[in-house]
Design a protein around this motif. Structure first.
Motif, PDB file in Angstrom:
ATOM      1  N   ARG A  36      14.144  39.805  23.268  1.00  0.00           N
ATOM      2  CA  ARG A  36      15.087  40.668  23.988  1.00  0.00           C
ATOM      3  C   ARG A  36      14.641  40.706  25.438  1.00  0.00           C
ATOM      4  O   ARG A  36      13.465  40.898  25.732  1.00  0.00           O
ATOM      5  N   THR A  37      15.578  40.507  26.346  1.00  0.00           N
ATOM      6  CA  THR A  37      15.275  40.617  27.772  1.00  0.00           C
ATOM      7  C   THR A  37      16.261  41.591  28.407  1.00  0.00           C
ATOM      8  O   THR A  37      17.404  41.711  27.966  1.00  0.00           O
ATOM      9  N   TRP A  38      15.789  42.305  29.418  1.00  0.00           N
ATOM     10  CA  TRP A  38      16.639  43.250  30.130  1.00  0.00           C
ATOM     11  C   TRP A  38      16.027  43.499  31.498  1.00  0.00           C
ATOM     12  O   TRP A  38      14.878  43.152  31.750  1.00  0.00           O
ATOM     13  N   ASN A  39      16.814  44.090  32.370  1.00  0.00           N
ATOM     14  CA  ASN A  39      16.328  44.500  33.683  1.00  0.00           C
ATOM     15  C   ASN A  39      16.065  45.994  33.650  1.00  0.00           C
ATOM     16  O   ASN A  39      16.917  46.776  33.240  1.00  0.00           O
ATOM     17  N   ASP A  40      14.857  46.379  34.109  1.00  0.00           N
ATOM     18  CA  ASP A  40      14.509  47.799  34.107  1.00  0.00           C
ATOM     19  C   ASP A  40      15.159  48.501  35.303  1.00  0.00           C
ATOM     20  O   ASP A  40      15.923  47.897  36.062  1.00  0.00           O
ATOM     21  N   ALA A  41      14.865  49.768  35.477  1.00  0.00           N
ATOM     22  CA  ALA A  41      15.475  50.567  36.541  1.00  0.00           C
ATOM     23  C   ALA A  41      15.178  50.022  37.934  1.00  0.00           C
ATOM     24  O   ALA A  41      15.949  50.231  38.871  1.00  0.00           O
ATOM     25  N   ASN A  42      14.062  49.298  38.086  1.00  0.00           N
ATOM     26  CA  ASN A  42      13.697  48.699  39.371  1.00  0.00           C
ATOM     27  C   ASN A  42      14.248  47.293  39.549  1.00  0.00           C
ATOM     28  O   ASN A  42      13.926  46.619  40.529  1.00  0.00           O
ATOM     29  N   GLY A  43      15.041  46.827  38.584  1.00  0.00           N
ATOM     30  CA  GLY A  43      15.614  45.492  38.659  1.00  0.00           C
ATOM     31  C   GLY A  43      14.659  44.397  38.206  1.00  0.00           C
ATOM     32  O   GLY A  43      14.969  43.216  38.319  1.00  0.00           O
ATOM     33  N   GLN A  44      13.495  44.770  37.683  1.00  0.00           N
ATOM     34  CA  GLN A  44      12.516  43.800  37.204  1.00  0.00           C
ATOM     35  C   GLN A  44      12.895  43.346  35.791  1.00  0.00           C
ATOM     36  O   GLN A  44      13.244  44.159  34.935  1.00  0.00           O
ATOM     37  N   ARG A  45      12.798  42.038  35.571  1.00  0.00           N
ATOM     38  CA  ARG A  45      13.116  41.469  34.262  1.00  0.00           C
ATOM     39  C   ARG A  45      11.996  41.827  33.279  1.00  0.00           C
ATOM     40  O   ARG A  45      10.824  41.611  33.548  1.00  0.00           O
ATOM     41  N   GLN A  46      12.374  42.387  32.150  1.00  0.00           N
ATOM     42  CA  GLN A  46      11.439  42.764  31.101  1.00  0.00           C
ATOM     43  C   GLN A  46      11.736  41.942  29.848  1.00  0.00           C
ATOM     44  O   GLN A  46      12.889  41.580  29.596  1.00  0.00           O
ATOM     45  N   GLU A  47      10.697  41.654  29.073  1.00  0.00           N
ATOM     46  CA  GLU A  47      10.857  40.919  27.819  1.00  0.00           C
ATOM     47  C   GLU A  47      10.133  41.642  26.699  1.00  0.00           C
ATOM     48  O   GLU A  47       9.101  42.268  26.924  1.00  0.00           O
ATOM     49  N   GLU A  48      10.697  41.517  25.513  1.00  0.00           N
ATOM     50  CA  GLU A  48      10.116  42.131  24.325  1.00  0.00           C
ATOM     51  C   GLU A  48      10.386  41.204  23.150  1.00  0.00           C
ATOM     52  O   GLU A  48      11.482  40.670  23.010  1.00  0.00           O
ATOM     53  N   THR A  49       9.392  40.999  22.312  1.00  0.00           N
ATOM     54  CA  THR A  49       9.556  40.176  21.119  1.00  0.00           C
ATOM     55  C   THR A  49       9.235  41.017  19.897  1.00  0.00           C
ATOM     56  O   THR A  49       8.200  41.676  19.848  1.00  0.00           O
ATOM     57  N   SER A  50      10.126  40.979  18.921  1.00  0.00           N
ATOM     58  CA  SER A  50       9.903  41.646  17.643  1.00  0.00           C
ATOM     59  C   SER A  50       9.736  40.574  16.576  1.00  0.00           C
ATOM     60  O   SER A  50      10.425  39.544  16.606  1.00  0.00           O
ATOM     61  N   PHE A  51       8.837  40.813  15.642  1.00  0.00           N
ATOM     62  CA  PHE A  51       8.588  39.873  14.556  1.00  0.00           C
ATOM     63  C   PHE A  51       9.078  40.512  13.267  1.00  0.00           C
ATOM     64  O   PHE A  51       8.598  41.573  12.867  1.00  0.00           O
ATOM     65  N   ILE A  52      10.042  39.862  12.629  1.00  0.00           N
ATOM     66  CA  ILE A  52      10.716  40.423  11.457  1.00  0.00           C
ATOM     67  C   ILE A  52      10.451  39.535  10.247  1.00  0.00           C
ATOM     68  O   ILE A  52      10.755  38.336  10.267  1.00  0.00           O
ATOM     69  N   ASN A  53       9.898  40.130   9.180  1.00  0.00           N
ATOM     70  CA  ASN A  53       9.660  39.387   7.938  1.00  0.00           C
ATOM     71  C   ASN A  53      10.957  39.303   7.136  1.00  0.00           C
ATOM     72  O   ASN A  53      11.687  40.283   7.014  1.00  0.00           O
ATOM     73  N   CYS A  54      11.218  38.109   6.596  1.00  0.00           N
ATOM     74  CA  CYS A  54      12.435  37.867   5.817  1.00  0.00           C
ATOM     75  C   CYS A  54      12.074  37.257   4.468  1.00  0.00           C
ATOM     76  O   CYS A  54      11.084  36.525   4.350  1.00  0.00           O
ATOM     77  N   THR A  55      12.905  37.545   3.463  1.00  0.00           N
ATOM     78  CA  THR A  55      12.740  37.023   2.117  1.00  0.00           C
ATOM     79  C   THR A  55      14.072  36.468   1.650  1.00  0.00           C
ATOM     80  O   THR A  55      15.097  37.138   1.760  1.00  0.00           O
TER      81      THR A  55
END
Length: 153
Positions: A36-55
Motif C-alpha cells: 500500500r502506498t499513499w502520500n502523507d499530510a506533508n506530501g511525502q510518499r509512504q509505503e506499507e506492506t502487510s503479509f497475509i497467510n492464505c490456505t
C-alpha cells in the motif's frame, strides 16, 4: 446477517507448500505480500506492506502450487478464519487469522510472467467462465488504486 469476504491482490512471499491431511485431503498454504502506498499530510510518499497467510484446499490449492511461485502476483478472494492453539514453548494461547481461498485468478505482472501456462492468461478455479478475455494485459501501475469494479468475480 453476517458477511465475511476478502479480496486480495499480492505477491507470493515463498513457493506454496502443499501437504495432505490424515483424511487424505490436500491443503496448500502460502503468504501474500500486499503493498500500500499513499502520500502523507506533508506530501511525502509512504509505503506499507502487510503479509497475509492464505490456505487453499483440494484441487484449488494444488493448481496454485503447480502454477505460481515466489514473487508472482495472485488475486484471491475468500473468507477470514481464525485459528487458535497452545504455544508449547510459552504455554500461552496463540491465534492467527488466515484467508481461506474460495476463488483465485492468475495475474500477469507486466513482464510476460503470468501465472499459468499459455502466456499468462488469467484462470480461476470457479469463475473462469466469467473471466474477461483481456485479463492477460499487464498491470500498468502497481501504485494506482484498485478499482473493485474491474475484479472479474
Amino acid at each position: 446477517m453476517a458477511f465475511n469476504k476478502v479480496i486480495l491482490l499480492g505477491n507470493l512471499t515463498a513457493d506454496p507448500e502443499t501437504r495432505t491431511t490424515p483424511s487424505g485431503q490436500s491443503v496448500t498454504s502460502f503468504s501474500l505480500a500486499i503493498n500500500r502506498t499513499w502520500n502523507d499530510a506533508n506530501g511525502q510518499r509512504q509505503e506499507e506492506t502487510s503479509f497475509i497467510n492464505c490456505t487453499a484446499w483440494g484441487q484449488r490449492g494444488e493448481t496454485i502450487a503447480k502454477y505460481v511461485q515466489k514473487g508472482r502476483q495472485l488475486l484471491v478472494s475468500g473468507r477470514l478464519q481464525q485459528r487458535s492453539w497452545d504455544d508449547k514453548e510459552t504455554g500461552k494461547k496463540r491465534s492467527t487469522i488466515d484467508v481461506v481461498v474460495e476463488e483465485f485468478s492468475f495475474v500477469s505482472d507486466g513482464r510476460g510472467q503470468g501465472g499459468s501456462e499459455g502466456g499468462g492468461r488469467s484462470q480461476s478455479s470457479s469463475s473462469s467462465s466469467r473471466a474477461k478475455s483481456n485479463e492477460d494485459a499487464a498491470i500498468e501501475d502497481a501504485d494506482a488504486p484498485i478499482d473493485l469494479s474491474d475484479i472479474p468475480f
